[in-house]
Write a protein that holds these residues in place. Structure first.
Motif, short mmCIF file in Angstrom:
data_model
loop_
_atom_site.label_atom_id
_atom_site.label_comp_id
_atom_site.label_asym_id
_atom_site.label_seq_id
_atom_site.Cartn_x
_atom_site.Cartn_y
_atom_site.Cartn_z
N THR A 1 24.17 4.41 91.00
CA THR A 1 25.09 4.32 89.87
C THR A 1 24.42 4.93 88.64
O THR A 1 23.19 5.00 88.57
CB THR A 1 25.42 2.85 89.56
N PRO A 2 25.21 5.39 87.67
CA PRO A 2 24.63 6.06 86.50
C PRO A 2 23.62 5.19 85.76
O PRO A 2 22.64 5.70 85.23
CB PRO A 2 25.84 6.36 85.62
N GLU A 3 23.85 3.86 85.75
CA GLU A 3 22.97 2.98 84.97
C GLU A 3 21.54 2.98 85.52
O GLU A 3 20.58 2.89 84.79
CB GLU A 3 23.49 1.53 84.97
N GLU B 1 17.41 9.32 82.72
CA GLU B 1 17.99 10.57 82.24
C GLU B 1 17.23 11.80 82.71
O GLU B 1 17.81 12.84 82.95
CB GLU B 1 18.02 10.56 80.70
N ASP C 1 29.70 10.33 89.93
CA ASP C 1 31.04 9.84 89.64
C ASP C 1 30.96 8.82 88.52
O ASP C 1 30.38 7.74 88.68
CB ASP C 1 31.63 9.20 90.90
N PRO C 2 31.51 9.13 87.35
CA PRO C 2 31.38 8.19 86.22
C PRO C 2 32.36 7.02 86.33
O PRO C 2 32.32 6.12 85.51
CB PRO C 2 31.69 9.04 85.01
N ALA D 1 37.22 5.49 82.90
CA ALA D 1 36.86 5.05 81.55
C ALA D 1 37.69 3.83 81.19
O ALA D 1 38.75 3.60 81.78
CB ALA D 1 37.13 6.18 80.56
N HIS E 1 24.51 16.26 82.30
CA HIS E 1 25.35 15.41 81.48
C HIS E 1 25.83 16.15 80.25
O HIS E 1 27.00 16.05 79.87
CB HIS E 1 24.58 14.16 81.05
N LYS F 1 29.69 17.00 79.08
CA LYS F 1 30.28 16.60 77.80
C LYS F 1 30.90 17.82 77.09
O LYS F 1 31.95 17.74 76.50
CB LYS F 1 29.21 15.98 76.90
#
Lengths: 357, 260
Positions: A3-5, A9, A18-19, A22, B2, B6
């Motif tokens: 997952t992104p968390e 970075e 896959d975000p 929202a 990322h 964006k």
């Protein structure tokens, strides 16, 4: 997939993550009554714009006279106003409707999953079984109990000859004329005088002053019926120019093909046959408008730029007793673009010569 | 990745695209040749005045005796009054800077001074004279025949209605739509710069007048709307592919964007 968390970075990763969906963000028109009112006014204004467009189009049609009395400028302005009016009328409705849907109609997100591209195993097996059953039932398959060889044979025959109904007329319409040697010959021949395109006036050597360019057809071309005239003109058109003889580079074997700086080349491009006619007097360059092939008229019409591969064929000319310019002969090579048979037979001499430049 | 994701949704992007495209189209439209007016009076000129004008304005390139200099300027002996009236009367001469071709620009002299210059150059050797008003009157020409002559001799460079077109290495055939009838006639007769000569044996004086009548008939404009310079697929393609397609893409982005 992580997952992104969990992903630092700076850690390199494959592709996009896959975000997910929202959080639902209410539109301004949903929470602010003022914004809601504003959006409503905007939509109404867009529809109003459409009405204005319709009025403009009708106004242009009824008040501006584009009938028999209308000149070009009037027709232009009527067309423009009617076009602008209709564009405004259509765009107003379209943009208004979309703006309405985007700002005022219900706002909730829906998820519509894509289905798998691959069918389920049962469906695949079922399809194959259907084919097998059909082959068995018709008797085409060799494992069948009832053999239907007559039907099988007649089906194959029908399928095999059906395309003839399309192919035979097509090949037949190409005509019975397979004589491609006519591409090698034009209306030019010994003693044929050079005439001005399009009116057919004959050209005297004294008419061709320094820096002149004449667009030339063979004498008598205009006497042919329209069809033959067009066919022959497409092959025979020639460009005649006069250069300072000091500027001209002689081409071996063609020393007596020009007259006192007056020189004639085929106007049909050796690339794909466009009329090469943009002549720059100072550089002696002749430019083809289609693909920018450039030929140097002072240097045997050699290609100096562009996709053409061969120099333009030169028409050997002389001057007769009365001072008119005449052809010494036909072109000694086929004019225009290369074609399947060009390299065979007498047409090849020019290609050999090109190699020797 | 990322950052890239964006950037894909910048709100101002479609608007910016349209603005840039509009600026481009406007810049292209600004390239229009200017041309000056001239009347063809019979030159009751003072040749001596012409010689003085020549010495002051032209001789640095063409030489005091107008015999030219190799690689700098051609000899003007025998070019005739028509060539001077065209070159000076359209502002092409005196040339401002060396380049692929001398473009038309604001005229530097009065018509009287041009006639004096023309008279002096004509006195150096026989050459084509300035045509009379009758020779260039579009009303006396046959525009239909002019179209045939134009199509055969002129359209390949100047375009089918005389809107102009590109040649090689920065040279171009200028638009004829703003050129005066006298200058059209003189250009055919003298073959300025890259243009070949169309002498009276090639395009007769009557045919030259027919060509002028044909060009004159094109000045009213195109019934189809914007002609975009009448230079063919380049300007039309630029318009369709950049501006119109840009508008369609911008509309699509707007339709797909969520309302704020």
């Amino acid at each position: 997939m992580s997952t992104p968390e969990n992903t630092p970075e700076n850690e390199p990763q494959e592709g996009f993550v896959d975000p997910g969906l929202a959080d639902h963000r209410p539109r301004r028109a949903d929470v602010e009554p003022k914004a809601n009112k504003r959006a409503e006014r905007q939509v109404a204004a867009l529809f109003g714009l459409s009405v204005v467009g319709t009025v403009i189009a009708l106004w242009a049609y009824f008040t501006k006279d584009a009938g028999d009395g209308g000149d070009v400028a009037t027709i232009q302005s009527v067309n423009m106003w009617i076009g602008l009016g209709i564009a405004l009328a259509m765009a107003g409705i379209g943009f208004g409707a979309i703006h309405w849907a985007k700002t005022l109609m219900r706002d909730h997100e829906m998820v519509e999953e894509r289905h798998e591209l691959r069918s389920s195993d049962e469906a695949r097996e079922g399809a194959i079984q259907n084919l097998k059953d059909g082959a068995e039932d018709s008797g085409i398959g060799s494992t069948g109990t009832k053999r239907r060889s007559v039907l099988k044979g007649s089906l194959i025959t029908a399928v095999a000859i059906a395309p003839l109904a399309v192919l035979v007329p097509q090949i037949g319409n190409m005509g019975g004329d397979w004589n491609i040697s006519k591409f090698r010959h034009t209306l030019w021949g010994p003693g044929v005088r050079l005439a001005r395109d399009p009116d057919g006036e004959l050209i005297k050597a004294s008419d061709v002053t320094m820096g002149s360019v004449f667009h030339v057809i063979p004498e008598g071309l205009n006497d042919l019926d329209h069809h033959h005239k067009m066919v022959e003109k497409a092959k025979a058109v020639v460009l005649l120019v006069r250069l300072d003889p000091a500027d001209m580079k002689p081409v071996a074997g063609r020393e007596d093909w020009s007259f006192d700086g007056i020189i004639a080349y085929s106007k049909i491009c050796t690339h794909v046959g466009c009329p090469v006619a943009l002549y720059e007097q100072q550089t002696h360059h002749l430019l083809c408008p289609c693909h920018q092939s450039t030929f140097d008229v002072a240097d045997g019409a050699k290609v100096v730029f562009g996709p053409a591969k061969r120099p333009l064929p030169q028409l050997p000319i002389a001057v007769d007793d009365e001072g008119y310019i005449v052809a010494q002969n036909d072109f000694d090579e086929p004019i225009g673009a290369s074609y399947w048979d060009r390299l065979k037979g007498d047409g090849s001499s020019a290609d050999v010569e090109e190699g020797s430049h | 990745m990322h950052a890239l994701a964006k950037k894909r949704h910048h709100k101002a992007a479609p608007l910016l695209l349209v603005v840039v495209l509009l600026a481009l189209i406007t810049a292209i439209g600004a390239f229009s040749a200017t041309s000056a007016t001239a009347t063809s009076e019979a030159s009751a000129d003072d040749i001596a005045d012409g010689e003085r004008l020549f010495a002051a304005n032209c001789a640095s390139c063409h030489g005091l005796d107008a015999e030219g200099q190799d690689g700098v300027a051609p000899s003007l002996v025998g070019v005739g009054a028509a060539a001077v009236d065209f070159q000076v009367g359209t502002g092409r001469m005196p040339m401002q800077a060396s380049g692929p071709q001398a473009p038309a620009k604001p005229v530097q002299f009065t018509q009287e001074e041009i006639n004096q210059l023309a008279g002096w150059v004509a006195s150096l050797g026989a050459g084509p004279a300035i045509p009379t008003a009758e020779q260039v009157d579009p009303a006396l020409g046959d525009a239909a025949n002019g179209m045939e002559v134009f199509r055969t001799n002129c359209a390949m460079c100047h375009g089918s209605i005389g809107g102009g077109g590109a040649l090689t290495q920065g040279k171009f055939a200028p638009s004829l739509l703003e050129t005066t009838p006298t200058h059209l006639y003189e250009a055919m007769l003298t073959g300025p710069q890259s243009m070949p000569v169309f002498n009276d044996a090639n395009v007769t004086p009557e045919h030259k007048r027919d060509v002028i009548a044909y060009i004159d008939a094109q000045r009213a404009g195109s019934p189809g709307g914007l002609s975009l310079g009448a230079i063919g697929p380049v300007s039309e393609g630029l318009w369709a592919w950049l501006l119109l397609l840009g508008l369609i893409i911008a509309s699509t982005v707007w339709v797909g964007a969520r309302s704020s």
